[in-house]
Design a protein around this motif. Structure first.
Motif, mmCIF file in Angstrom:
data_model
loop_
_atom_site.group_PDB
_atom_site.id
_atom_site.type_symbol
_atom_site.label_atom_id
_atom_site.label_comp_id
_atom_site.label_asym_id
_atom_site.label_seq_id
_atom_site.Cartn_x
_atom_site.Cartn_y
_atom_site.Cartn_z
ATOM 1 N N ALA A 63 16.354 4.998 2.882
ATOM 2 C CA ALA A 63 15.496 5.500 3.963
ATOM 3 C C ALA A 63 15.875 4.794 5.259
ATOM 4 C CB ALA A 63 14.027 5.225 3.658
ATOM 5 N N VAL A 64 15.313 5.290 6.344
ATOM 6 C CA VAL A 64 15.331 4.535 7.591
ATOM 7 C C VAL A 64 14.087 3.661 7.595
ATOM 8 C CG1 VAL A 64 15.303 4.632 10.105
ATOM 9 C CG2 VAL A 64 16.585 6.355 8.795
ATOM 10 N N TYR A 65 14.297 2.394 7.845
ATOM 11 C CA TYR A 65 13.201 1.427 7.846
ATOM 12 C C TYR A 65 12.846 1.047 9.280
ATOM 13 C CZ TYR A 65 13.484 0.833 2.819
ATOM 14 O OH TYR A 65 13.431 1.052 1.464
ATOM 15 N N TYR A 66 11.558 1.113 9.560
ATOM 16 C CA TYR A 66 11.051 0.810 10.888
ATOM 17 C C TYR A 66 10.065 -0.347 10.816
ATOM 18 C CZ TYR A 66 12.528 5.643 11.853
ATOM 19 O OH TYR A 66 13.237 6.813 11.991
ATOM 20 N N CYS A 67 10.072 -1.175 11.834
ATOM 21 C CA CYS A 67 8.942 -2.074 11.998
ATOM 22 C C CYS A 67 8.030 -1.476 13.064
ATOM 23 C CB CYS A 67 9.357 -3.496 12.346
ATOM 24 S SG CYS A 67 10.116 -3.718 13.949
ATOM 25 N N ALA A 68 6.764 -1.762 12.925
ATOM 26 C CA ALA A 68 5.781 -1.167 13.817
ATOM 27 C C ALA A 68 4.648 -2.151 14.060
ATOM 28 C CB ALA A 68 5.248 0.128 13.225
ATOM 29 N N ARG A 69 4.045 -2.027 15.219
ATOM 30 C CA ARG A 69 2.930 -2.891 15.600
ATOM 31 C C ARG A 69 1.621 -2.131 15.519
ATOM 32 N NH1 ARG A 69 1.796 -5.228 21.647
ATOM 33 N NH2 ARG A 69 0.678 -3.234 21.821
ATOM 34 N N ALA A 70 0.621 -2.780 14.947
ATOM 35 C CA ALA A 70 -0.718 -2.195 14.897
ATOM 36 C C ALA A 70 -1.673 -3.051 15.719
ATOM 37 C CB ALA A 70 -1.204 -2.101 13.459
ATOM 38 N N GLN A 71 -2.652 -2.397 16.311
ATOM 39 C CA GLN A 71 -3.644 -3.120 17.097
ATOM 40 C C GLN A 71 -4.671 -3.819 16.220
ATOM 41 O OE1 GLN A 71 -4.073 -3.747 20.327
ATOM 42 N NE2 GLN A 71 -2.305 -2.621 21.091
ATOM 43 N N VAL A 72 -4.837 -3.258 15.026
ATOM 44 C CA VAL A 72 -5.845 -3.802 14.119
ATOM 45 C C VAL A 72 -5.190 -4.068 12.774
ATOM 46 C CG1 VAL A 72 -8.049 -3.349 12.954
ATOM 47 C CG2 VAL A 72 -7.671 -2.508 15.287
ATOM 48 N N ALA A 73 -5.530 -5.166 12.159
ATOM 49 C CA ALA A 73 -4.958 -5.506 10.858
ATOM 50 C C ALA A 73 -5.210 -4.394 9.851
ATOM 51 C CB ALA A 73 -5.556 -6.814 10.356
ATOM 52 N N HIS A 74 -4.157 -4.062 9.108
ATOM 53 C CA HIS A 74 -4.194 -3.051 8.051
ATOM 54 C C HIS A 74 -4.312 -1.631 8.580
ATOM 55 C CE1 HIS A 74 -4.543 -6.439 5.372
ATOM 56 N NE2 HIS A 74 -5.620 -6.838 6.010
ATOM 57 N N ASP A 75 -4.351 -1.476 9.876
ATOM 58 C CA ASP A 75 -4.409 -0.131 10.443
ATOM 59 C C ASP A 75 -3.031 0.518 10.334
ATOM 60 O OD1 ASP A 75 -6.002 1.084 13.510
ATOM 61 O OD2 ASP A 75 -5.154 2.149 11.802
ATOM 62 N N THR A 76 -3.017 1.823 10.120
ATOM 63 C CA THR A 76 -1.742 2.545 10.058
ATOM 64 C C THR A 76 -1.492 3.359 11.319
ATOM 65 O OG1 THR A 76 -2.814 4.337 8.866
ATOM 66 C CG2 THR A 76 -1.722 2.637 7.536
#
Length: 119
Positions: free
Chosen positions: A91-104
């Motif tokens: 797959a293509v793997y991405y890192c991403a930032r969330a504003q809230v913990a455990h939020d998608t």
């Protein structure tokens, strides 16, 4: 500005290992929940792992026991150690930032790094 830059992808045989890195800049990295998300061709995005600002990590069942997420807040970097890789991890793997913990709901994404696992 916020930047997330992934690296470390590549081609590996089944059973092999890779270590992905995501270098962050432009924000207070140590205070944010970060995630690794992957997308295989023709499939929906899948959350692989999330890691809190304090380093507690959570995993999808499909990777539990094989993948390890970690972070170095001094280096503004989050990692994904992938062991015992399977062809279905391709797959293509991405890192991403969330504003809230455990939020998608992510507000920033990296450009992605391709992981290909051959059988």
């Amino acid at each position: 500005q916020v930047q997330l830059v992934e690296s470390g992808g590549g081609l590996v045989q089944a059973g092999g290992s890779l270590r992905l890195s995501c270098a962050a800049s432009g924000f207070a990295f140590s205070t944010y929940y970060m995630s690794w998300v992957r997308q295989a061709p023709g499939k929906q995005r899948e959350l692989v792992a999330g890691i809190t600002s304090g380093g507690s990590a959570y995993y999808a069942d499909s990777v539990k026991g094989r993948f390890t997420a970690s972070r170095d807040n001094a280096k503004n970097t989050v990692y994904l150690q992938m062991n015992s890789l399977k062809p279905e991890d391709t797959a293509v793997y991405y890192c991403a930032r969330a504003q809230v913990a455990h939020d998608t709901r992510y507000d920033y994404w990296g450009q992605g790094t391709q992981v290909t696992v051959s059988s």
